[in-house]
Design a protein around this motif. Structure first.
Motif, mmCIF file in Angstrom:
data_model
loop_
_atom_site.group_PDB
_atom_site.id
_atom_site.type_symbol
_atom_site.label_atom_id
_atom_site.label_comp_id
_atom_site.label_asym_id
_atom_site.label_seq_id
_atom_site.Cartn_x
_atom_site.Cartn_y
_atom_site.Cartn_z
ATOM 1 N N SER A 104 -35.780 40.920 63.669
ATOM 2 C CA SER A 104 -36.824 40.915 64.698
ATOM 3 C C SER A 104 -36.643 42.075 65.667
ATOM 4 O O SER A 104 -37.603 42.764 66.036
ATOM 5 N N GLN A 105 -35.357 42.290 66.068
ATOM 6 C CA GLN A 105 -35.080 43.407 66.979
ATOM 7 C C GLN A 105 -35.379 44.750 66.315
ATOM 8 O O GLN A 105 -35.909 45.656 66.962
ATOM 9 N N ASN A 106 -35.011 44.855 65.012
ATOM 10 C CA ASN A 106 -35.291 46.100 64.296
ATOM 11 C C ASN A 106 -36.791 46.364 64.240
ATOM 12 O O ASN A 106 -37.249 47.498 64.434
ATOM 13 N N ALA A 107 -37.530 45.290 63.937
ATOM 14 C CA ALA A 107 -38.994 45.450 63.898
ATOM 15 C C ALA A 107 -39.527 45.864 65.269
ATOM 16 O O ALA A 107 -40.396 46.741 65.379
ATOM 17 N N MET A 108 -38.958 45.225 66.317
ATOM 18 C CA MET A 108 -39.387 45.571 67.676
ATOM 19 C C MET A 108 -39.024 47.017 68.016
ATOM 20 O O MET A 108 -39.818 47.756 68.590
ATOM 21 N N LEU A 109 -37.765 47.402 67.615
ATOM 22 C CA LEU A 109 -37.327 48.772 67.888
ATOM 23 C C LEU A 109 -38.176 49.786 67.126
ATOM 24 O O LEU A 109 -38.514 50.851 67.659
ATOM 25 N N GLU A 110 -38.479 49.446 65.868
ATOM 26 C CA GLU A 110 -39.328 50.348 65.098
ATOM 27 C C GLU A 110 -40.695 50.510 65.759
ATOM 28 O O GLU A 110 -41.240 51.613 65.810
ATOM 29 N N GLN A 111 -41.204 49.404 66.269
ATOM 30 C CA GLN A 111 -42.491 49.481 66.960
ATOM 31 C C GLN A 111 -42.385 50.323 68.231
ATOM 32 O O GLN A 111 -43.243 51.157 68.519
ATOM 33 N N ILE A 112 -41.272 50.089 68.967
ATOM 34 C CA ILE A 112 -41.064 50.861 70.202
ATOM 35 C C ILE A 112 -40.906 52.344 69.871
ATOM 36 O O ILE A 112 -41.470 53.220 70.550
ATOM 37 N N VAL A 113 -40.101 52.625 68.802
ATOM 38 C CA VAL A 113 -39.897 54.024 68.401
ATOM 39 C C VAL A 113 -41.217 54.651 67.986
ATOM 40 O O VAL A 113 -41.519 55.807 68.332
ATOM 41 N N ALA A 114 -42.020 53.883 67.222
ATOM 42 C CA ALA A 114 -43.316 54.410 66.799
ATOM 43 C C ALA A 114 -44.212 54.690 68.011
ATOM 44 O O ALA A 114 -44.863 55.740 68.089
ATOM 45 N N GLU A 115 -44.214 53.740 68.966
ATOM 46 C CA GLU A 115 -45.031 53.941 70.171
ATOM 47 C C GLU A 115 -44.516 55.119 70.977
ATOM 48 O O GLU A 115 -45.295 55.924 71.481
ATOM 49 N N GLN B 197 -25.761 30.518 61.399
ATOM 50 C CA GLN B 197 -25.668 31.481 62.500
ATOM 51 C C GLN B 197 -25.918 32.905 62.008
ATOM 52 O O GLN B 197 -26.599 33.695 62.672
ATOM 53 N N GLU B 198 -25.337 33.211 60.810
ATOM 54 C CA GLU B 198 -25.554 34.548 60.255
ATOM 55 C C GLU B 198 -27.033 34.765 59.945
ATOM 56 O O GLU B 198 -27.583 35.845 60.211
ATOM 57 N N GLU B 199 -27.663 33.719 59.368
ATOM 58 C CA GLU B 199 -29.083 33.845 59.090
ATOM 59 C C GLU B 199 -29.881 34.017 60.381
ATOM 60 O O GLU B 199 -30.830 34.808 60.435
ATOM 61 N N GLU B 200 -29.478 33.257 61.409
ATOM 62 C CA GLU B 200 -30.155 33.394 62.696
ATOM 63 C C GLU B 200 -29.942 34.788 63.284
ATOM 64 O O GLU B 200 -30.878 35.408 63.811
ATOM 65 N N GLN B 201 -28.678 35.266 63.168
ATOM 66 C CA GLN B 201 -28.390 36.620 63.657
ATOM 67 C C GLN B 201 -29.179 37.666 62.863
ATOM 68 O O GLN B 201 -29.728 38.612 63.439
ATOM 69 N N ASN B 202 -29.213 37.469 61.522
ATOM 70 C CA ASN B 202 -29.990 38.407 60.702
ATOM 71 C C ASN B 202 -31.457 38.371 61.070
ATOM 72 O O ASN B 202 -32.134 39.408 61.096
ATOM 73 N N ARG B 203 -31.934 37.128 61.333
ATOM 74 C CA ARG B 203 -33.335 37.019 61.737
ATOM 75 C C ARG B 203 -33.581 37.722 63.076
ATOM 76 O O ARG B 203 -34.571 38.446 63.241
ATOM 77 N N ILE B 204 -32.625 37.508 64.010
ATOM 78 C CA ILE B 204 -32.749 38.168 65.322
ATOM 79 C C ILE B 204 -32.683 39.679 65.167
ATOM 80 O O ILE B 204 -33.460 40.430 65.772
#
Length: 450
Positions: free
Chosen positions: A158-169, A148-155
């Motif tokens: 993924s969210q951080n990458a998405m947020l970074e992309q959103i922030v960059a955009e 679950q922790e690995e899944e949460q870390n993966r999520i």
């Protein structure tokens, strides 16, 4: 003992199959373990119906084979702990059967000890089994938790990458908007400068008609007195050619010519001052103050504003009342800037009276009053009052806003009062106050420090 062996074989096989998930991971071993379960069942049936002691050695072989496989085979390494649970029971059972085979008398003498040891071995088996199950559940729980922790870390990743992309955009979008706003601001400043210049040229246009009328008067006087002076000179020449010259007449003619020339000079200077005022009004402000006569400035621009409106509308007429304070003295201002302020206030006052006149009120006489007063040793005020249509209350707070106007499209830029307010307050450190009543009057008061 055989039932115990059967139970041990049955649950050991089940434990190995469940723990290793042999049905999915090791199908070959799963089939062999299933055969072991069937063999244990067959041995149990043989023990029950055949009543022979020979089958107990097969139980030992089955148990030793299971434990040996669990301990020795690579695929079975995860279940080696089964040896710790089953080992003591196998050893005690095998030891009892071997002793009984060698010496039955000796076996009988220690049978109770072997039975007790077997009971303890069975208890140890159960305790170890329960402990193993508990550990296995704990490990499974830990594995699930880690999963679950690995899944949460993966999520989260993924969210951080998405947020970074959103922030960059978003950053790119904000940067683009910032550049667009800066470009728009530059264009607005350029437009504002153009509109301010347009307002100045508009006020200059309003002056033109008034100046044309004002300058025509002194020019008419100059032309008339020039013509009269020419006639007087001709008359003087004729008198000098006479044999009986009249010295007194000659002196009178010379006096008239002198007076005419003085009047020509006076009106020429008047025309010159009007032209200079027009040029001063049209050129850009230097923001340099000069001590000037406010009364003369107000009187001059009042007449220029009036005649400017008369030139565009012959039907326009208004009464101009002035009340100038003789003790006002000279006040240090920027002449062209203060001239623009007065011209704007006078033009608005005449416009308001004309709009009220067009409503068809009976016995209405458009009137504009200009008053100057010295409040104290450090302050003066100029009041411009009209009996026009007044300013509606809803728009009173907006009159100093740039580009706000109540005039029809094409008749006002909306910058007159805004520029006037800035000139009085920021340029001269004074105040521009308005008092009005809709349908009755409007009065602007300029207060200036001397």
């Amino acid at each position: 003992m055989e039932i115990g062996s059967f139970l041990i074989v049955f649950f050991t096989v089940r434990y190995i199959r469940n723990s290793l998930q042999t049905a999915e991971r090791f199908p070959e071993w799963d089939r062999m373990l299933t055969i072991v379960q069937y063999a244990a069942t067959a041995l149990l049936v043989s023990d029950v119906f055949l009543e022979t002691d020979f089958t107990k050695w097969f139980w030992h072989l089955l148990l030793i084979g299971l434990v040996g496989a669990a301990y020795l085979l690579k695929d079975f390494r995860p279940v080696r702990n089964v040896w710790l649970a089953v080992g003591p029971f196998i050893l005690i059972s095998l030891f009892g059967d071997v002793v009984e085979l060698i010496s039955e008398d000796f076996y009988k003498s220690i049978k109770d000890i072997i039975d007790i040891a077997g009971i303890f071995a069975f208890i140890w088996l159960i305790a170890t089994w329960l402990s193993s199950q508990k550990q296995q559940k704990a490990l499974e729980k830990e594995r699930l938790k880690r999963q679950q922790e690995e899944e949460q870390n993966r999520i989260i990743a993924s969210q951080n990458a998405m947020l970074e992309q959103i922030v960059a955009e978003r950053t790119a979008e904000l940067t683009r908007q910032k550049e667009e706003l800066e470009q728009t601001l530059m264009e607005l400043k350029a437009t504002q400068d153009q509109l301010i210049q347009r307002e100045k040229m508009a006020s200059l246009g309003e002056l033109t008609a008034g100046i044309a009328h004002e300058i025509q008067n002194p020019l008419n006087f100059v032309n008339n007195f020039s013509e009269v002076s020419v006639e007087l000179i001709e008359e003087l020449k004729e008198e000098r050619q006479k044999a009986d010259r009249d010295p007194e007449l000659e002196d009178e003619i010379l006096t008239d010519i002198t007076q005419n020339l003085q009047k020509i000079t006076h009106h020429g200077k008047r025309a010159d001052s009007i032209v200079k005022g027009m040029l001063q009004h049209s050129r850009a402000s230097t923001h340099e103050r000069e001590p000037i006569d406010i009364n003369n400035l107000a009187d001059e621009y009042l007449r220029l504003a009036y005649h400017g409106l008369r030139a565009s509308d012959k039907s326009f007429n208004a009464t101009m009342l002035t009340d100038f304070d003789d003790k006002l003295g000279r006040v240090s201002v920027v002449p062209q800037d203060m001239g623009r302020v007065l011209l704007n206030l006078f033009t608005n006052a005449f416009y308001a009276t004309e709009q009220k006149r067009k409503t068809g009120l009976a016995d209405y006489q458009p009137t504009v009053q200009v008053m100057t007063r010295r409040i104290d040793s450090e302050n003066i005020e100029i009041r411009v009052r009209d009996n026009g249509c007044g300013i509606p209350a809803p728009v009173l707070t907006k009159i100093y806003q740039p580009f706000f106007t109540t005039k029809p499209t094409g008749q006002g830029t909306g910058l007159g009062l805004s520029l006037s307010y800035d000139i009085v307050t920021k340029g001269h450190g004074g105040e521009l106050i308005v008092d009005t009543e809709e349908g009755k009057f409007t009065e602007f008061t300029i207060r200036l420090p001397t």
